[in-house]
Design a protein around this motif. Structure first.
Motif, PDB file in Angstrom:
ATOM      1  N   VAL A 145      13.403  -7.578   2.167  1.00  0.00           N
ATOM      2  CA  VAL A 145      12.441  -6.840   1.341  1.00  0.00           C
ATOM      3  C   VAL A 145      11.850  -5.678   2.138  1.00  0.00           C
ATOM      4  O   VAL A 145      11.723  -4.560   1.618  1.00  0.00           O
ATOM      5  N   PHE A 146      11.501  -5.899   3.394  1.00  0.00           N
ATOM      6  CA  PHE A 146      10.974  -4.821   4.231  1.00  0.00           C
ATOM      7  C   PHE A 146      11.964  -3.655   4.302  1.00  0.00           C
ATOM      8  O   PHE A 146      11.580  -2.498   4.198  1.00  0.00           O
ATOM      9  N   THR A 147      13.240  -3.956   4.474  1.00  0.00           N
ATOM     10  CA  THR A 147      14.256  -2.896   4.551  1.00  0.00           C
ATOM     11  C   THR A 147      14.307  -2.108   3.254  1.00  0.00           C
ATOM     12  O   THR A 147      14.353  -0.873   3.263  1.00  0.00           O
ATOM     13  N   ALA A 148      14.285  -2.809   2.133  1.00  0.00           N
ATOM     14  CA  ALA A 148      14.329  -2.135   0.835  1.00  0.00           C
ATOM     15  C   ALA A 148      13.096  -1.253   0.626  1.00  0.00           C
ATOM     16  O   ALA A 148      13.191  -0.166   0.044  1.00  0.00           O
ATOM     17  N   ILE A 149      11.944  -1.694   1.115  1.00  0.00           N
ATOM     18  CA  ILE A 149      10.730  -0.889   1.003  1.00  0.00           C
ATOM     19  C   ILE A 149      10.829   0.339   1.912  1.00  0.00           C
ATOM     20  O   ILE A 149      10.591   1.467   1.472  1.00  0.00           O
ATOM     21  N   ARG A 150      11.163   0.116   3.179  1.00  0.00           N
ATOM     22  CA  ARG A 150      11.223   1.217   4.156  1.00  0.00           C
ATOM     23  C   ARG A 150      12.163   2.333   3.718  1.00  0.00           C
ATOM     24  O   ARG A 150      11.904   3.501   3.973  1.00  0.00           O
ATOM     25  N   ASP A 151      13.261   1.958   3.073  1.00  0.00           N
ATOM     26  CA  ASP A 151      14.233   2.962   2.647  1.00  0.00           C
ATOM     27  C   ASP A 151      13.725   3.832   1.510  1.00  0.00           C
ATOM     28  O   ASP A 151      14.397   4.780   1.116  1.00  0.00           O
ATOM     29  N   ARG A 152      12.551   3.528   1.006  1.00  0.00           N
ATOM     30  CA  ARG A 152      12.006   4.268  -0.130  1.00  0.00           C
ATOM     31  C   ARG A 152      10.700   4.983   0.167  1.00  0.00           C
ATOM     32  O   ARG A 152      10.098   5.567  -0.737  1.00  0.00           O
ATOM     33  N   ILE A 153      10.247   4.916   1.404  1.00  0.00           N
ATOM     34  CA  ILE A 153       8.980   5.572   1.741  1.00  0.00           C
ATOM     35  C   ILE A 153       9.182   6.516   2.929  1.00  0.00           C
ATOM     36  O   ILE A 153      10.099   6.345   3.720  1.00  0.00           O
ATOM     37  N   PRO A 154       8.292   7.507   3.047  1.00  0.00           N
ATOM     38  CA  PRO A 154       8.397   8.444   4.166  1.00  0.00           C
ATOM     39  C   PRO A 154       8.122   7.753   5.510  1.00  0.00           C
ATOM     40  O   PRO A 154       7.402   6.749   5.576  1.00  0.00           O
ATOM     41  N   GLU A 155       8.676   8.327   6.560  1.00  0.00           N
ATOM     42  CA  GLU A 155       8.521   7.759   7.907  1.00  0.00           C
ATOM     43  C   GLU A 155       7.061   7.641   8.324  1.00  0.00           C
ATOM     44  O   GLU A 155       6.685   6.674   8.985  1.00  0.00           O
ATOM     45  N   ASP A 156       6.226   8.604   7.929  1.00  0.00           N
ATOM     46  CA  ASP A 156       4.822   8.514   8.328  1.00  0.00           C
ATOM     47  C   ASP A 156       4.128   7.313   7.684  1.00  0.00           C
ATOM     48  O   ASP A 156       3.255   6.687   8.287  1.00  0.00           O
ATOM     49  N   GLU A 157       4.541   6.933   6.482  1.00  0.00           N
ATOM     50  CA  GLU A 157       3.963   5.749   5.840  1.00  0.00           C
ATOM     51  C   GLU A 157       4.460   4.476   6.520  1.00  0.00           C
ATOM     52  O   GLU A 157       3.709   3.515   6.672  1.00  0.00           O
ATOM     53  N   VAL A 158       5.712   4.465   6.950  1.00  0.00           N
ATOM     54  CA  VAL A 158       6.244   3.323   7.714  1.00  0.00           C
ATOM     55  C   VAL A 158       5.390   3.137   8.962  1.00  0.00           C
ATOM     56  O   VAL A 158       4.956   2.027   9.282  1.00  0.00           O
ATOM     57  N   ALA A 159       5.103   4.229   9.656  1.00  0.00           N
ATOM     58  CA  ALA A 159       4.300   4.166  10.887  1.00  0.00           C
ATOM     59  C   ALA A 159       2.872   3.719  10.601  1.00  0.00           C
ATOM     60  O   ALA A 159       2.294   2.937  11.365  1.00  0.00           O
ATOM     61  N   ASP A 160       2.285   4.199   9.494  1.00  0.00           N
ATOM     62  CA  ASP A 160       0.907   3.821   9.154  1.00  0.00           C
ATOM     63  C   ASP A 160       0.791   2.322   8.873  1.00  0.00           C
ATOM     64  O   ASP A 160      -0.167   1.680   9.297  1.00  0.00           O
ATOM     65  N   VAL A 161       1.756   1.768   8.163  1.00  0.00           N
ATOM     66  CA  VAL A 161       1.739   0.326   7.884  1.00  0.00           C
ATOM     67  C   VAL A 161       1.934  -0.440   9.192  1.00  0.00           C
ATOM     68  O   VAL A 161       1.210  -1.403   9.471  1.00  0.00           O
ATOM     69  N   ALA A 162       2.902  -0.025   9.994  1.00  0.00           N
ATOM     70  CA  ALA A 162       3.175  -0.713  11.269  1.00  0.00           C
ATOM     71  C   ALA A 162       1.939  -0.741  12.161  1.00  0.00           C
ATOM     72  O   ALA A 162       1.700  -1.723  12.864  1.00  0.00           O
ATOM     73  N   ALA A 163       1.149   0.317  12.115  1.00  0.00           N
ATOM     74  CA  ALA A 163      -0.055   0.397  12.949  1.00  0.00           C
ATOM     75  C   ALA A 163      -1.073  -0.673  12.588  1.00  0.00           C
ATOM     76  O   ALA A 163      -1.916  -1.031  13.415  1.00  0.00           O
ATOM     77  N   GLN A 164      -1.014  -1.226  11.392  1.00  0.00           N
ATOM     78  CA  GLN A 164      -1.966  -2.256  10.971  1.00  0.00           C
ATOM     79  C   GLN A 164      -1.429  -3.671  11.160  1.00  0.00           C
ATOM     80  O   GLN A 164      -2.120  -4.633  10.855  1.00  0.00           O
ATOM     81  N   GLY A 220       4.551  -8.699  16.583  1.00  0.00           N
ATOM     82  CA  GLY A 220       5.691  -9.449  16.063  1.00  0.00           C
ATOM     83  C   GLY A 220       6.035  -9.097  14.630  1.00  0.00           C
ATOM     84  O   GLY A 220       7.201  -9.032  14.248  1.00  0.00           O
ATOM     85  N   LEU A 221       5.030  -8.833  13.838  1.00  0.00           N
ATOM     86  CA  LEU A 221       5.243  -8.467  12.441  1.00  0.00           C
ATOM     87  C   LEU A 221       5.603  -6.991  12.318  1.00  0.00           C
ATOM     88  O   LEU A 221       6.457  -6.615  11.513  1.00  0.00           O
ATOM     89  N   ALA A 222       4.986  -6.155  13.124  1.00  0.00           N
ATOM     90  CA  ALA A 222       5.295  -4.721  13.111  1.00  0.00           C
ATOM     91  C   ALA A 222       6.760  -4.493  13.487  1.00  0.00           C
ATOM     92  O   ALA A 222       7.409  -3.597  12.941  1.00  0.00           O
ATOM     93  N   ASP A 223       7.277  -5.302  14.398  1.00  0.00           N
ATOM     94  CA  ASP A 223       8.688  -5.172  14.787  1.00  0.00           C
ATOM     95  C   ASP A 223       9.617  -5.455  13.611  1.00  0.00           C
ATOM     96  O   ASP A 223      10.657  -4.827  13.478  1.00  0.00           O
ATOM     97  N   LEU A 224       9.248  -6.405  12.765  1.00  0.00           N
ATOM     98  CA  LEU A 224      10.048  -6.677  11.562  1.00  0.00           C
ATOM     99  C   LEU A 224       9.966  -5.507  10.580  1.00  0.00           C
ATOM    100  O   LEU A 224      10.925  -5.210   9.883  1.00  0.00           O
ATOM    101  N   TRP A 225       8.808  -4.894  10.520  1.00  0.00           N
ATOM    102  CA  TRP A 225       8.557  -3.825   9.554  1.00  0.00           C
ATOM    103  C   TRP A 225       9.262  -2.519   9.932  1.00  0.00           C
ATOM    104  O   TRP A 225       9.789  -1.820   9.085  1.00  0.00           O
ATOM    105  N   ARG A 226       9.216  -2.167  11.220  1.00  0.00           N
ATOM    106  CA  ARG A 226       9.723  -0.865  11.649  1.00  0.00           C
ATOM    107  C   ARG A 226      11.221  -0.714  11.425  1.00  0.00           C
ATOM    108  O   ARG A 226      11.975  -1.687  11.451  1.00  0.00           O
ATOM    109  N   ARG A 227      11.618   0.548  11.293  1.00  0.00           N
ATOM    110  CA  ARG A 227      13.053   0.858  11.224  1.00  0.00           C
ATOM    111  C   ARG A 227      13.659   0.677  12.602  1.00  0.00           C
ATOM    112  O   ARG A 227      12.998   0.877  13.612  1.00  0.00           O
ATOM    113  N   PRO A 228      14.936   0.317  12.659  1.00  0.00           N
ATOM    114  CA  PRO A 228      15.580   0.224  13.966  1.00  0.00           C
ATOM    115  C   PRO A 228      15.648   1.597  14.645  1.00  0.00           C
ATOM    116  O   PRO A 228      15.677   2.607  13.968  1.00  0.00           O
ATOM    117  N   VAL A 229      15.653   1.587  15.966  1.00  0.00           N
ATOM    118  CA  VAL A 229      15.776   2.851  16.709  1.00  0.00           C
ATOM    119  C   VAL A 229      17.142   2.947  17.338  1.00  0.00           C
ATOM    120  O   VAL A 229      17.811   1.987  17.543  1.00  0.00           O
TER     121      VAL A 229
END
Length: 154
Positions: free
Chosen positions: A122-141, A145-154
């Motif tokens: 589900v996280f992958t499906a969400i991330r693929d539909r939002i801008p990178e800055d929003e991915v970063a804003d969510v990860a910051a909160q 361990g959970l932020a690592d699941l949320w972030r896109r792979p590097v």
């Protein structure tokens, strides 16, 4: 004999956006339905999205969940907006990865290891539909361990 070579290019790691998916509810749910992780566990796409979104909504501040909901157009954000049942007077709840996955597992009545797979899908499906800055804003909160699941792979 192997030779040492200096890396070329920018050393700053930039997340890789896997896909640029259309931001509409039917496509989002279809992507989840086609997921092996959901099929193996007999989890409905709408239920999986709801479980993960509602648990995520409990973890984010009121302002950040609204930003995420708005970034997810085409009805996808409505799933997040419907999660008011999980909110209290101060809805941002501190929870780590284990508690997050336990909540998703309990919601879907599946084992925790499977909740990890469903959450990642589900996280992958969400991330693929939002801008990178929003991915970063969510990860910051989120905690590490959970932020690592949320972030896109590097």
């Amino acid at each position: 004999m192997a030779q040492h070579t200096e890396p070329t290019g920018d050393m700053n790691k930039v997340p890789v956006k896997e896909r640029d998916e259309p931001a509409e509810l039917n496509g989002f749910l279809e992507e989840l339905r086609n997921s092996q992780e959901l099929r193996v566990n007999g989890v409905d796409a709408g239920d999986a999205a709801s479980a993960v979104f509602c648990t995520l909504a409990r973890r984010l501040s009121d302002g950040e969940d609204v930003k995420l909901m708005r970034a997810l157009g085409g009805g996808i954000g409505d799933i997040l907006g419907a999660c008011t049942i999980h909110r209290g007077s101060s809805h941002a709840k501190r929870m780590g990865r284990d508690e997050f996955l336990t909540d998703v597992a309990d919601h879907l009545r599946i084992p925790i290891d499977q909740a990890l797979r469903v959450t990642t899908t589900v996280f992958t499906a969400i991330r693929d539909r939002i801008p990178e800055d929003e991915v970063a804003d969510v990860a910051a909160q989120l905690p590490d361990g959970l932020a690592d699941l949320w972030r896109r792979p590097v």
